[in-house]
Scaffold this active site. Structure first.
Site, PDB file in Angstrom:
ATOM      1  CB  THR A 417       5.353   0.407   8.440  1.00  0.00           C
ATOM      2  OG1 THR A 417       5.104  -0.890   7.666  1.00  0.00           O
ATOM      3  CG2 THR A 417       5.852   0.119   9.786  1.00  0.00           C
ATOM      4  CD  GLU A 437       2.380  -5.568   3.480  1.00  0.00           C
ATOM      5  OE1 GLU A 437       1.441  -5.357   2.802  1.00  0.00           O
ATOM      6  OE2 GLU A 437       3.523  -6.020   2.908  1.00  0.00           O
ATOM      7  CD  GLU A 454       1.501  -6.976   8.545  1.00  0.00           C
ATOM      8  OE1 GLU A 454       2.293  -7.560   7.733  1.00  0.00           O
ATOM      9  OE2 GLU A 454       1.443  -5.795   8.877  1.00  0.00           O
ATOM     10  CG  ASP A 457       4.825  -8.816   5.113  1.00  0.00           C
ATOM     11  OD1 ASP A 457       4.769  -8.331   3.690  1.00  0.00           O
ATOM     12  OD2 ASP A 457       4.813  -8.112   5.939  1.00  0.00           O
ATOM     13  CB  SER A 481       8.171  -8.070   9.780  1.00  0.00           C
ATOM     14  OG  SER A 481       8.299  -6.822   9.963  1.00  0.00           O
ATOM     15  N   GLY A 503       8.498  -0.646   4.110  1.00  0.00           N
ATOM     16  CA  GLY A 503       8.557  -1.946   3.455  1.00  0.00           C
ATOM     17  C   GLY A 503       9.977  -2.531   3.797  1.00  0.00           C
TER      18      GLY A 503
END
Length: 595
Positions: A417, A437, A454, A457, A481, A503
């Site tokens: 990120t 991600e 993603e 997640d 998220s 994260g």
């Protein structure tokens, strides 16, 4: 006491090619382009010097802080020419997707928080990726119903959700843009075609992930030319990315969500070389950015505001701060193990609620108001009144608008990120966290950019003991998220914009920085350089090689298991008081620039 030397990473950064010269030269205009001019070397060098000295970069009119000097330079040029913070963000994001491709880009998603100076209103936009309509809740389970290993799920098309970043760029420009849309892509196009010097950070990450990057021919050809990881200082060109940017500049986001680019994204995902996904051109055509209500909590006379579900960021940061409101952290100070006991256990309690209740509220009823209700936070805060670590934590029982029974989540969220903070000349403030991600996402490269992973997640399990998990995968759903783009206001006016990478540790990084700034009186550069101490699930992580290591024995004496480890955040912040004060995380390559 207890301050990290903000210049620790400076020598590493400057060991490669001269980034100051690179940042100036690489954005020099091509003949006929507009709005892209060279920045002077001293300006970039001064940004590094301020960070090394533990002082924020100061300016009066506008400022941008982000994770790479080339991206910051592109955004600064837009602001210098009178563009808005939304315009500058587009230029920054486009360049980040080139020079920091492992962290964010066109193939990913983002959350944006915007303060509008003219209206005084706060707006939050959700550009999180969506699960394909053909996805099933058991996508990440094997034939026996057991969860796949994380990287077995990540690498290939199975993990790819519908990207949201291109739609967000267009939506932000539609709402708040002032500059010509095509001009905002020129720095990215020039850098893609002429090349940029690979930074030490990018080179190191490519080397460490070489085995997975080598599994996909297009990805390997770019990051592993001649079969070897691209080295620091090498000039890397990406003509395919330049062509994609030219298509976006000419046709808008439609060039991404339909036509040749969309077809090739789907083809790459569904091929997947042994790990195919289910993304379709229909998923791309249907994608929409959603405006969500901001989530705010009061802390020390300030309103700390951010992104609500499907982000857990603002809710969890808000819960941590709300539980700490009644404790005098200022008197304890940053060197106190008891201060970190309070912070750590407040975080554990908030993460327990996060794991039980937080997910995409379009699909799962959530007690959003109840989680931040003053009486509920006071009840949870009372659990911190002891003098040692909580032996165990459990989710609380916030008030619901209606009943719901949920089980605890078991999803994995690894660090990657990037974060962008911008203030423009009109006083608008932007805080945006953007991601693909995991580092390098799915490792699938299409048209010069990487596709996200993603979908990992989501919880790989759908139920626990027969009770559904809120963050389970469902068609069209957005995965939970931890991204926490934040704007802090005082009496309705913005005083701080910040966010981080990392994260699920993003939440702790942001909460700690706010505490350091508000409770411990640090300037914003000192606050984000402060050594990290993060507790999410019981083990206290303290940052290796910093003064935080001195907390290990005191925290163990309080009953914690302590792990000394690298905690590589990516905080970028701008404080607004008597001018602008920009800060960039010394753990990364970013800078702040302003005028």
């Amino acid at each position: 006491m207890f301050q990290r030397l903000a210049g620790l990473s400076l020598a590493v950064l400057m060991a490669g090619p001269g980034l100051a010269q690179q940042a100036a030269d690489a954005v020099a205009p091509e003949a006929g382009t507009q709005g892209v001019t060279a920045l002077s070397n001293p300006e970039i060098a001064a940004a590094y010097a301020a960070r090394a000295a533990g002082q924020p970069v100061q300016a009066e009119t506008w400022m941008v802080a982000a994770a790479n000097p080339l991206a910051v330079s592109a955004g600064a040029e837009v602001l210098r020419n009178g563009g808005s913070a939304a315009d500058a963000m587009i230029a920054v994001q486009v360049v980040l997707g080139l020079v920091e491709p492992q962290s964010s880009g066109l193939g990913g998603g983002a959350f944006l928080v915007w303060y509008d100076a003219a209206s005084g209103e706060l707006t939050t936009l959700d550009a999180r990726e969506t699960a394909p309509l053909a996805a099933t809740p058991t996508l990440f389970q094997d034939e026996t119903g057991e969860p796949l290993g994380f990287f077995d799920a990540v690498v290939g098309g199975r993990s790819v959700g519908t990207p949201g970043t291109p739609a967000l760029l267009q939506e932000a420009h539609r709402r708040w843009g002032k500059a010509r849309w095509p001009d905002l892509f020129q720095a990215g196009i020039a850098l893609s075609e002429e090349g940029f010097a690979v930074s030490p950070r990018l080179a190191g990450l490519v080397e460490s992930d070489a085995e997975r990057l080598a599994r996909r021919p297009q990805t390997a050809a770019y990051f592993l030319p001649d079969g070897s990881p691209v080295p620091a200082g090498a000039i890397l060109r990406n003509p395919a990315y330049a062509a994609t940017l030219r298509a976006l500049a000419t046709e808008g986001a439609a060039a991404f969500y339909s036509g040749a680019i969309a077809a090739d994204i789907v083809r790459a995902v569904r091929d997947g070389q042994g790990n195919p996904g289910v993304l379709s051109e229909t998923d791309l055509a249907l994608y929409q950015v959603r405006e969500r209500p901001p989530v705010c909590v009061s802390y020390r006379g300030h309103d700390v505001c951010g992104m609500g579900p499907p982000s857990s960021g603002a809710l969890t940061v808000g819960q941590i701060l709300g539980m700490l409101e009644s404790y005098d952290l200022a008197a304890l100070g940053p060197g106190s193990a008891d201060a970190w006991r309070l912070i750590g256990d407040a975080s554990r309690l908030a993460f327990a609620d996060r794991g039980r209740y937080m997910a995409d509220s379009d699909f799962v009823p959530m007690p959003t108001k109840g989680l931040l209700e003053q009486a509920y936070l006071a009840q949870r805060a009372s659990l911190l009144a002891g003098d040692d670590a909580l032996p165990e934590v459990a989710p609380g029982s916030p008030k619901w608008d209606h009943a719901q029974l949920l089980a605890d989540d078991v999803s994995i969220e690894l660090p990657s990120t990037s974060h962008i903070s911008i203030v423009d000349g009109q006083g608008n403030v932007l805080s945006m966290t953007t991601t693909i991600e995991n580092g390098f996402g799915s490792r699938l490269m299409v048209h010069g950019f990487l596709l996200n992973n993603e979908l990992t997640d989501f919880s790989f399990r759908t139920h626990s003991d027969g009770v559904p998990i809120a963050n389970r995968l469902e068609p069209g759903k957005r995965p939970r998220s931890s991204m926490s783009p934040t704007i802090v206001l005082k009496d309705g006016a913005p005083v701080l914009a910040l966010g981080s990478s990392g994260g699920s540790r993003i939440i702790g990084h942001v909460a700690q920085s706010i505490i350091a700034w508000l409770d411990w009186g640090m300037n914003i550069q000192e606050a984000i350089a402060l050594p990290h101490a993060i507790n999410r699930f019981g083990t206290y992580d303290v940052e290796e090689g910093t003064e935080a290591e001195a907390l290990k024995a005191p925290l163990e004496a309080l009953g914690y298991e302590v792990s000394v480890r690298q905690l590589n955040s990516g905080l970028h912040a701008i404080a607004i008081a008597d001018g602008l004060h920009g800060a960039a995380d010394p753990r990364r390559e970013g800078i702040a620039l302003g005028k």
